[in-house]
Design a protein around this motif. Structure first.
Motif, PDB file in Angstrom:
ATOM      1  N   TRP B  74       0.810  -1.222   0.000  1.00  0.00           N
ATOM      2  CA  TRP B  74       0.000   0.000   0.000  1.00  0.00           C
ATOM      3  C   TRP B  74       0.833   1.256   0.000  1.00  0.00           C
ATOM      4  N   THR B  75       2.080   1.179   0.481  1.00  0.00           N
ATOM      5  CA  THR B  75       2.901   2.391   0.473  1.00  0.00           C
ATOM      6  C   THR B  75       3.837   2.446  -0.738  1.00  0.00           C
ATOM      7  N   CYS B  76       3.798   1.430  -1.578  1.00  0.00           N
ATOM      8  CA  CYS B  76       4.570   1.462  -2.828  1.00  0.00           C
ATOM      9  C   CYS B  76       4.007   2.565  -3.704  1.00  0.00           C
ATOM     10  N   LEU B  77       4.896   3.399  -4.284  1.00  0.00           N
ATOM     11  CA  LEU B  77       4.446   4.557  -5.053  1.00  0.00           C
ATOM     12  C   LEU B  77       4.301   4.270  -6.544  1.00  0.00           C
ATOM     13  N   ASP B  97       1.109  -4.663  -8.012  1.00  0.00           N
ATOM     14  CA  ASP B  97      -0.283  -4.423  -8.410  1.00  0.00           C
ATOM     15  C   ASP B  97      -1.100  -5.709  -8.278  1.00  0.00           C
ATOM     16  N   ARG B 100      -1.569  -6.567  -4.603  1.00  0.00           N
ATOM     17  CA  ARG B 100      -2.462  -5.591  -3.976  1.00  0.00           C
ATOM     18  C   ARG B 100      -3.913  -5.875  -4.376  1.00  0.00           C
ATOM     19  N   ALA B 101      -4.102  -6.158  -5.663  1.00  0.00           N
ATOM     20  CA  ALA B 101      -5.454  -6.453  -6.139  1.00  0.00           C
ATOM     21  C   ALA B 101      -6.001  -7.695  -5.440  1.00  0.00           C
ATOM     22  N   HIS B 104      -6.878  -6.862  -1.886  1.00  0.00           N
ATOM     23  CA  HIS B 104      -8.111  -6.071  -1.894  1.00  0.00           C
ATOM     24  C   HIS B 104      -9.331  -6.978  -2.061  1.00  0.00           C
ATOM     25  N   HIS B 112      -2.933  -0.327   5.619  1.00  0.00           N
ATOM     26  CA  HIS B 112      -3.255   1.048   5.246  1.00  0.00           C
ATOM     27  C   HIS B 112      -4.655   1.119   4.635  1.00  0.00           C
ATOM     28  N   ASN B 114      -6.728   3.399   4.829  1.00  0.00           N
ATOM     29  CA  ASN B 114      -7.054   4.711   4.275  1.00  0.00           C
ATOM     30  C   ASN B 114      -6.671   4.816   2.799  1.00  0.00           C
ATOM     31  N   ILE B 115      -5.522   4.220   2.438  1.00  0.00           N
ATOM     32  CA  ILE B 115      -5.105   4.282   1.035  1.00  0.00           C
ATOM     33  C   ILE B 115      -6.047   3.446   0.175  1.00  0.00           C
ATOM     34  N   GLU B 116      -6.434   2.287   0.694  1.00  0.00           N
ATOM     35  CA  GLU B 116      -7.399   1.444  -0.033  1.00  0.00           C
ATOM     36  C   GLU B 116      -8.711   2.211  -0.221  1.00  0.00           C
ATOM     37  N   PHE B 118      -9.180   5.421  -0.311  1.00  0.00           N
ATOM     38  CA  PHE B 118      -8.988   6.492  -1.287  1.00  0.00           C
ATOM     39  C   PHE B 118      -9.132   5.957  -2.712  1.00  0.00           C
ATOM     40  N   TYR B 119      -8.508   4.811  -2.964  1.00  0.00           N
ATOM     41  CA  TYR B 119      -8.611   4.203  -4.291  1.00  0.00           C
ATOM     42  C   TYR B 119     -10.065   3.840  -4.603  1.00  0.00           C
ATOM     43  N   TYR B 141     -13.558  11.434   0.899  1.00  0.00           N
ATOM     44  CA  TYR B 141     -12.471  10.745   1.598  1.00  0.00           C
ATOM     45  C   TYR B 141     -12.449  11.150   3.069  1.00  0.00           C
TER      46      TYR B 141
END
Lengths: 290, 191
Positions: B74-77, B97, B100-101, B104, B112, B114-116, B118-119, B141
């Motif tokens: 989740w913190t990978c940019l 990716d 992460r998918a 999810h 994280h 919050n990042i999920e 946001f997406y 958000y």
């Protein structure tokens, strides 16, 4: 020269000045832009983070819209959009089966061989530096500028096929042609963390600050950006960053199109410098550029 | 990128997740040389629980549960530095990716949230409007993370510059966007 133009979602809000000056510079260079009809968001970075196929599908639709408008080439001023559109175009070429499946779902023809370019790429590829130099009315003499490319403009090299991913020079050369003095610095292609600007600001602040420090140490008076997300992070978040030895950061982050406009003789107001959070007026007055 | 080459290895040595990555993405982690250039260049390795090189090792070892609960996913940019520097051309951001998918969809232990979130908000905006409205997205958000004043000072600056727009254009032919998302929910059913 006729090309399709993909502005990206930020052109209505956060990057109005970039959108405006991009169109201005293109018309000055006689590049005829036609906005892609009824385009959709490229999905960066949410779509590819949660579903790669969705990211591909969103951009296949965009590329199909480019074709539908009678164009074979599309240009975008945003590095994020550039990366997503170009990745889709790249995967189409290497995985046609997947594309066929998606285009069947979209009920649109296959958008094959659409050329995707970033605005900076289009300018440096189509115009020689001599031609740019000939257009300069007000050279940016003495202005020490740090050309900032960010992550997605040149990476991954196999997809973007533009400039050197480790040591890009195109914007430095462009700035030199405009009369400015590009500084040598080591963070020009580092990531600023702008993608996490809203969701995880701690990361965006940490990475952004490293870039500001590096530019400052190299003697830069301004950072030149080519992406709305980078610009918003480095400019808008600057007030929340604390320099290691006290004080405040006060380094303008301007779009390369704004600087081009300035050198081409456009006025302060026309270039929308006022929209930037860190005001570059003092700096530009110092070099008698206003 | 360098040419792909086949490595002969006993089938039993390949972990199930390494095999899935090879079959689904065409990426063979067995080609990792463990040189660590990915980690050396990584924009945020210092903030990761597992660095990119170690993540590839986890794939090789078949630590599937560990992989899905990684904070680094989740913190990978997605800045694409690791793939460019990898001498074996291993597309690490694509693997991130993919993992992460799956995290999810499996609704696994995500650090994280919050990042999920946001997406998810961004995708729902695209689904409903075709394009995103930065202002509306930020409000949604803040409501979702139950912190109305998140990013308040930043937002105020943008507001004063006239950069926050409550009305922004949308994609008219939204009927062509929504079928793409049905695909996403189909996958949800499978997971």
């Amino acid at each position: 020269m006729n090309v399709a133009f993909y502005p990206g979602c930020s052109h209505h809000g956060l990057a109005q000045e970039y959108d405006h000056t991009s169109r201005l510079i293109c018309s000055h260079l006689a590049v005829n832009l036609t906005e892609v009809e009824d385009w959709n968001c490229c999905g960066a970075t949410a779509a590819h983070s949660l579903d790669h196929d969705l990211s591909l599908a969103l951009n296949v639709r965009n590329l199909a819209q480019v074709k539908r408008g009678g164009h074979d080439s599309v240009v975008t001023p945003c590095s994020g959009c550039f990366s997503r559109l170009k990745t889709a175009a790249h995967e189409i070429r290497h995985d046609p089966d997947r594309l066929a499946e998606i285009s069947r779902k979209l009920e649109c023809p296959l958008p094959e061989n659409v050329e995707v370019r970033h605005l900076l790429q289009l300018i440096v590829e189509e115009y020689s530096l001599d031609r740019i130099r000939a257009l300069v009315k007000k050279p940016l003499c003495g202005l020490k500028a740090a050309a900032y490319y960010g992550c997605l403009l040149t990476r991954p090299a196999a997809v973007t096929r533009f400039d050197d991913p480790e040591q890009p020079r195109s914007m430095d050369n462009l700035l030199q042609a405009l009369g400015a003095e590009p500084v040598t610095w080591s963070y020009k292609a580092e990531c600023c963390g702008g993608g996490f600007n809203a969701s995880e600001p701690v990361i965006a602040l940490e990475l952004g600050q490293a870039i500001l420090d590096s530019a400052k140490n190299a003697g830069a008076e301004a950072i030149i950006a080519a992406c709305p997300l980078c610009q918003m992070n480095l400019d808008g978040r600057q007030g929340e960053m604390t320099p290691p030895f006290g004080g405040k950061y006060d380094i303008p982050v301007v779009y390369f199109t704004q600087l081009m406009g300035l050198a081409f003789g456009y006025a302060w107001r026309e270039l929308r410098f006022k929209k930037l959070i860190v005001n570059p007026r003092k700096l530009l007055e110092k070099y008698c550029l206003l | 990128m360098i040419e792909t080459y086949a490595i002969r290895r006993p089938e039993a040595q390949e972990s199930p997740i390494a095999r899935q990555i090879r079959e689904d993405l065409g990426i063979d982690v067995a080609r990792c040389l463990e040189c660590g250039k990915c980690t050396g260049g990584c924009s945020y390795a210092a903030g990761f629980d597992y660095t990119p090189r170690k993540i590839i090792q986890l794939v090789k070892l078949g630590e599937f549960d560990k992989l899905l609960s990684l904070d680094a996913l989740w913190t990978c940019l997605s800045c694409q530095l690791c793939v460019d520097r990898c001498p074996s051309g291993i597309n690490i951001p694509r693997i991130m990716d993919y993992l992460r998918a799956r995290a999810h969809r499996a609704n696994s232990n995500i650090t994280h949230k919050n990042i999920e979130k946001f997406y998810e908000i961004m995708l729902s905006d695209i689904k409903n409007r075709g394009r995103i409205s930065e202002t509306i997205m930020m409000i949604k958000y803040n409501l979702a993370i139950k912190n109305l004043f998140a990013n308040a000072s930043f937002g105020k600056k943008l507001f004063l510059k006239g950069k926050l727009k409550f009305f922004s254009p949308r994609t008219h032919n939204i009927k062509t966007i929504q079928p793409l998302f049905r695909r996403l929910s189909e996958k949800d059913g499978q997971a």
